[in-house]
Design an enzyme around this catalytic site. Structure first.
Site, PDB file in Angstrom:
ATOM      1  N   GLY A 154       0.850  -1.102  -0.008  1.00  0.00           N
ATOM      2  CA  GLY A 154      -0.079  -0.104   0.014  1.00  0.00           C
ATOM      3  C   GLY A 154       0.822   1.148   0.000  1.00  0.00           C
ATOM      4  O   GLY A 154       0.208   2.404   0.146  1.00  0.00           O
ATOM      5  N   ASP A 192      -8.834 -10.190  -7.934  1.00  0.00           N
ATOM      6  CA  ASP A 192      -8.004 -10.571  -9.023  1.00  0.00           C
ATOM      7  C   ASP A 192      -8.192  -9.506 -10.076  1.00  0.00           C
ATOM      8  O   ASP A 192      -9.082  -9.323 -10.876  1.00  0.00           O
ATOM      9  CB  ASP A 192      -8.094 -11.831  -9.227  1.00  0.00           C
ATOM     10  CG  ASP A 192      -7.057 -12.370 -10.263  1.00  0.00           C
ATOM     11  OD1 ASP A 192      -6.316 -11.673 -10.979  1.00  0.00           O
ATOM     12  OD2 ASP A 192      -7.075 -13.895 -10.340  1.00  0.00           O
ATOM     13  N   ASP A 216       1.351  -1.346 -10.214  1.00  0.00           N
ATOM     14  CA  ASP A 216       2.722  -1.588  -9.929  1.00  0.00           C
ATOM     15  C   ASP A 216       2.729  -3.237  -9.841  1.00  0.00           C
ATOM     16  O   ASP A 216       3.411  -3.869  -9.064  1.00  0.00           O
ATOM     17  CB  ASP A 216       3.034  -1.174  -8.502  1.00  0.00           C
ATOM     18  CG  ASP A 216       4.593  -1.061  -8.127  1.00  0.00           C
ATOM     19  OD1 ASP A 216       5.452  -1.294  -9.113  1.00  0.00           O
ATOM     20  OD2 ASP A 216       4.734  -1.005  -6.928  1.00  0.00           O
ATOM     21  N   ASP A 222      -5.884  -5.457  -4.801  1.00  0.00           N
ATOM     22  CA  ASP A 222      -4.874  -6.386  -4.775  1.00  0.00           C
ATOM     23  C   ASP A 222      -5.266  -8.029  -4.416  1.00  0.00           C
ATOM     24  O   ASP A 222      -6.449  -8.165  -3.863  1.00  0.00           O
ATOM     25  CB  ASP A 222      -3.884  -6.240  -3.599  1.00  0.00           C
ATOM     26  CG  ASP A 222      -2.298  -6.701  -3.977  1.00  0.00           C
ATOM     27  OD1 ASP A 222      -1.444  -6.114  -4.446  1.00  0.00           O
ATOM     28  OD2 ASP A 222      -2.395  -8.259  -3.796  1.00  0.00           O
ATOM     29  N   LYS A 227       3.962  -0.590 -14.272  1.00  0.00           N
ATOM     30  CA  LYS A 227       5.182  -1.184 -14.360  1.00  0.00           C
ATOM     31  C   LYS A 227       5.237  -1.973 -15.581  1.00  0.00           C
ATOM     32  O   LYS A 227       4.437  -2.722 -15.798  1.00  0.00           O
ATOM     33  CB  LYS A 227       5.452  -1.823 -13.090  1.00  0.00           C
ATOM     34  CG  LYS A 227       6.687  -2.763 -13.086  1.00  0.00           C
ATOM     35  CD  LYS A 227       7.434  -2.927 -11.869  1.00  0.00           C
ATOM     36  CE  LYS A 227       6.590  -3.746 -10.803  1.00  0.00           C
ATOM     37  NZ  LYS A 227       7.139  -3.653  -9.470  1.00  0.00           N
ATOM     38  N   TRP A 237       1.815   3.025  -2.525  1.00  0.00           N
ATOM     39  CA  TRP A 237       1.291   3.875  -3.731  1.00  0.00           C
ATOM     40  C   TRP A 237       0.024   4.627  -3.167  1.00  0.00           C
ATOM     41  O   TRP A 237      -0.054   5.720  -3.316  1.00  0.00           O
ATOM     42  CB  TRP A 237       0.959   3.003  -4.873  1.00  0.00           C
ATOM     43  CG  TRP A 237       2.517   3.021  -5.645  1.00  0.00           C
ATOM     44  CD1 TRP A 237       3.784   2.991  -5.263  1.00  0.00           C
ATOM     45  CD2 TRP A 237       2.681   2.915  -7.095  1.00  0.00           C
ATOM     46  NE1 TRP A 237       4.796   2.831  -6.241  1.00  0.00           N
ATOM     47  CE2 TRP A 237       4.269   2.561  -7.370  1.00  0.00           C
ATOM     48  CE3 TRP A 237       1.543   2.768  -8.174  1.00  0.00           C
ATOM     49  CZ2 TRP A 237       4.330   2.500  -8.790  1.00  0.00           C
ATOM     50  CZ3 TRP A 237       2.402   2.521  -9.494  1.00  0.00           C
ATOM     51  CH2 TRP A 237       3.711   2.566  -9.579  1.00  0.00           C
TER      52      TRP A 237
HETATM   53  N1  SAM Z   1       2.616  -0.796  -5.372  1.00  0.00           N
HETATM   54  C1  SAM Z   1       2.855  -1.433  -4.145  1.00  0.00           C
HETATM   55  C2  SAM Z   1       3.032  -0.623  -2.940  1.00  0.00           C
HETATM   56  O1  SAM Z   1       3.441   0.422  -3.415  1.00  0.00           O
HETATM   57  O2  SAM Z   1       2.816  -1.157  -1.957  1.00  0.00           O
HETATM   58  C3  SAM Z   1       3.519  -2.483  -4.347  1.00  0.00           C
HETATM   59  C4  SAM Z   1       3.145  -3.697  -5.182  1.00  0.00           C
HETATM   60  S1  SAM Z   1       3.977  -5.327  -5.265  1.00  0.00           S
HETATM   61  C5  SAM Z   1       5.420  -4.838  -6.194  1.00  0.00           C
HETATM   62  C6  SAM Z   1       2.850  -6.152  -6.473  1.00  0.00           C
HETATM   63  C7  SAM Z   1       1.567  -6.653  -5.935  1.00  0.00           C
HETATM   64  O3  SAM Z   1       0.908  -7.193  -7.208  1.00  0.00           O
HETATM   65  C8  SAM Z   1       1.589  -7.781  -5.005  1.00  0.00           C
HETATM   66  O4  SAM Z   1       1.129  -7.097  -3.634  1.00  0.00           O
HETATM   67  C9  SAM Z   1       0.698  -8.814  -5.738  1.00  0.00           C
HETATM   68  O5  SAM Z   1      -0.477  -9.463  -4.655  1.00  0.00           O
HETATM   69  C10 SAM Z   1       0.018  -8.157  -6.714  1.00  0.00           C
HETATM   70  N2  SAM Z   1      -0.638  -8.908  -7.641  1.00  0.00           N
HETATM   71  C11 SAM Z   1      -0.056  -9.794  -8.499  1.00  0.00           C
HETATM   72  N3  SAM Z   1      -1.011 -10.405  -9.039  1.00  0.00           N
HETATM   73  C12 SAM Z   1      -2.075 -10.023  -8.976  1.00  0.00           C
HETATM   74  C13 SAM Z   1      -3.327 -10.026  -9.559  1.00  0.00           C
HETATM   75  N4  SAM Z   1      -3.583 -11.021 -10.711  1.00  0.00           N
HETATM   76  N5  SAM Z   1      -4.404  -9.294  -9.125  1.00  0.00           N
HETATM   77  C14 SAM Z   1      -4.225  -8.376  -8.214  1.00  0.00           C
HETATM   78  N6  SAM Z   1      -3.209  -8.027  -7.591  1.00  0.00           N
HETATM   79  C15 SAM Z   1      -1.889  -8.808  -8.110  1.00  0.00           C
END
Ligand code: SAM
Length: 359
Positions: free
Chosen positions: A53, A126, A163, A110, A203, A55
């Site tokens: 969280g 998702d 992200d 997320d 990203k 962002w």
């Molecule tokens: N932007 C976030 C922050 O600032 O805290 C960090 C994000 S982290 C790098 C990547 C996130 O992508 C993870 O929390 C993961 O659960 C989520 N993610 C991966 N696949 C996903 C999906 N299909 N649907 C939702 N979230 C997903």
């Protein structure tokens, strides 16, 4: 082993913990905003793949609390000294605080549950699943209905940020492929909810065919740029696409099954020569001879002020340095079961077979 590798981490990692950011990625968004003024005029935002969280924290502080968070706000003179760089002069940098905006709505999505944040609606969903879109639209407007709402009501969003990253395997091609699928899902979702003129920031991992993606994005956004914030490690293939001014061609209808595939960039005779155009902001766009109209090179910008902290530099820690705990430990980490199993089997299993006790 764990401790010493942790202690080598960069200034952004340490600053994030000291300043209460849930992840160091907060600085990436702040530096992208510094370059692109992402939040100008924005009140409806969707933060995809948002956990833990950081962002969303940036969104909450800038849009809801009305804070101005420039480099002089987060830069820390102690690290500037350690890294031997000139800190930004806060006297000239700090512009007046803007007022908090009215009627701001931010939805964070997320797969993982996310600890609550002021003013943010968190959805555990998702982003690759079609049912997430109506869920999101109802979170923005509880009266939304797929059957009766107008086109404008189903495209209320000013900015979609993503992200998203899968768990990295270390197998480069596989990681790039899975990440690109997540990007398609984010883009798809953005196309379904963005209003005309809206923005999309996501990203990407720069793989070999990334220019095909840029060319397709250019068909629906007036401007497409690729940016590498200073806080993103140079050694990583990560970068961010920044798409501004959502302008889909006439008759375009976002399709969940077939995102953008229906759009084919077209060539004109002018495309057979290399040309340069200089934009209003002074950036030159290079148009290569388009033997293949599906390819286009997006301008690439390093952002976040090149004199800011270098994400690849580690530094000697100051005397008496104390490691801080994470600001927001994961609420339901995927590795929890493994830890529980390990505990059940007694520490010995962990220590001998998993080489545990790293800390
Ligand atoms: N932007 C976030 C922050 O600032 O805290 C960090 C994000 S982290 C790098 C990547 C996130 O992508 C993870 O929390 C993961 O659960 C989520 N993610 C991966 N696949 C996903 C999906 N299909 N649907 C939702 N979230 C997903």
């Amino acid at each position: 082993m764990g401790k010493s590798s942790k202690d080598k981490r960069d200034a952004y990692y340490r600053l994030a913990k000291e300043q209460g950011w849930r992840a160091r990625s907060a600085f990436k968004l702040l530096q992208l905003d510094e370059e692109f003024n992402l939040f100008e005029g924005v009140t409806r935002v969707v933060d995809l793949c948002a956990a833990p969280g950081s962002w969303s924290q940036v969104l909450s502080r800038i849009l809801i609390k009305g804070e101005r968070i420039g480099r002089a706000t987060w830069e820390d003179k102690r690290y500037a000294e350690l890294l031997k760089i000139q800190p930004q002069d806060s006297a000239h940098e700090q512009p007046p605080r803007p007022e908090p905006r009215k009627d701001v709505k931010i939805v964070a999505i997320d797969l993982q549950p996310m600890s609550p944040l002021e003013g943010i609606t968190c959805l555990k969903a998702d982003i690759t699943h079609p049912s997430t879109i109506p869920l999101l639209l109802r979170a923005l407007d509880p009266s939304y209905s797929a059957e009766t709402s107008s086109i404008e009501a189903s495209h209320p969003v000013d900015l979609v940020i993503s992200d998203g990253a899968p768990d990295v395997t270390g197998l480069h091609d596989l990681d790039i492929y899975v990440q690109s699928q997540l990007l398609w899902a984010a883009l798809n979702l953005a196309l379904c909810v963005l209003k005309l003129g809206g923005r999309f920031v996501a990203k990407i991992f720069r793989g070999k065919d990334v220019d095909i993606l840029y060319a397709q994005l250019k068909c629906v956004f007036a401007r497409v740029e690729v940016a590498k914030p200073r806080s993103s490690r140079a050694s990583s293939v990560e970068a961010f696409i920044v798409c501004t001014d959502f302008r889909p061609p006439e008759g375009f209808k976002a399709s969940l099954d077939n995102p953008l595939q229906q759009i084919k960039p077209t060539t004109s005779s002018a495309d057979s020569e290399q040309t340069r155009t200089v934009r209003d902001d002074g950036i030159t766009e290079l148009h290569l001879p388009q033997t293949d109209p599906n390819r286009w090179i997006a301008p690439f910008l390093a952002c976040g002020d090149l004199s800011a902290f270098d994400a690849d530099a580690s530094h000697k820690l100051p005397e008496g340095h104390v490691s801080l705990d994470p600001v927001q430990p994961p609420t339901a980490p995927p590795y929890r079961r493994a830890l529980e199993e390990r505990k059940k089997m007694g520490g010995a299993y962990g220590k001998t077979k998993l080489g545990g006790g790293g800390g």
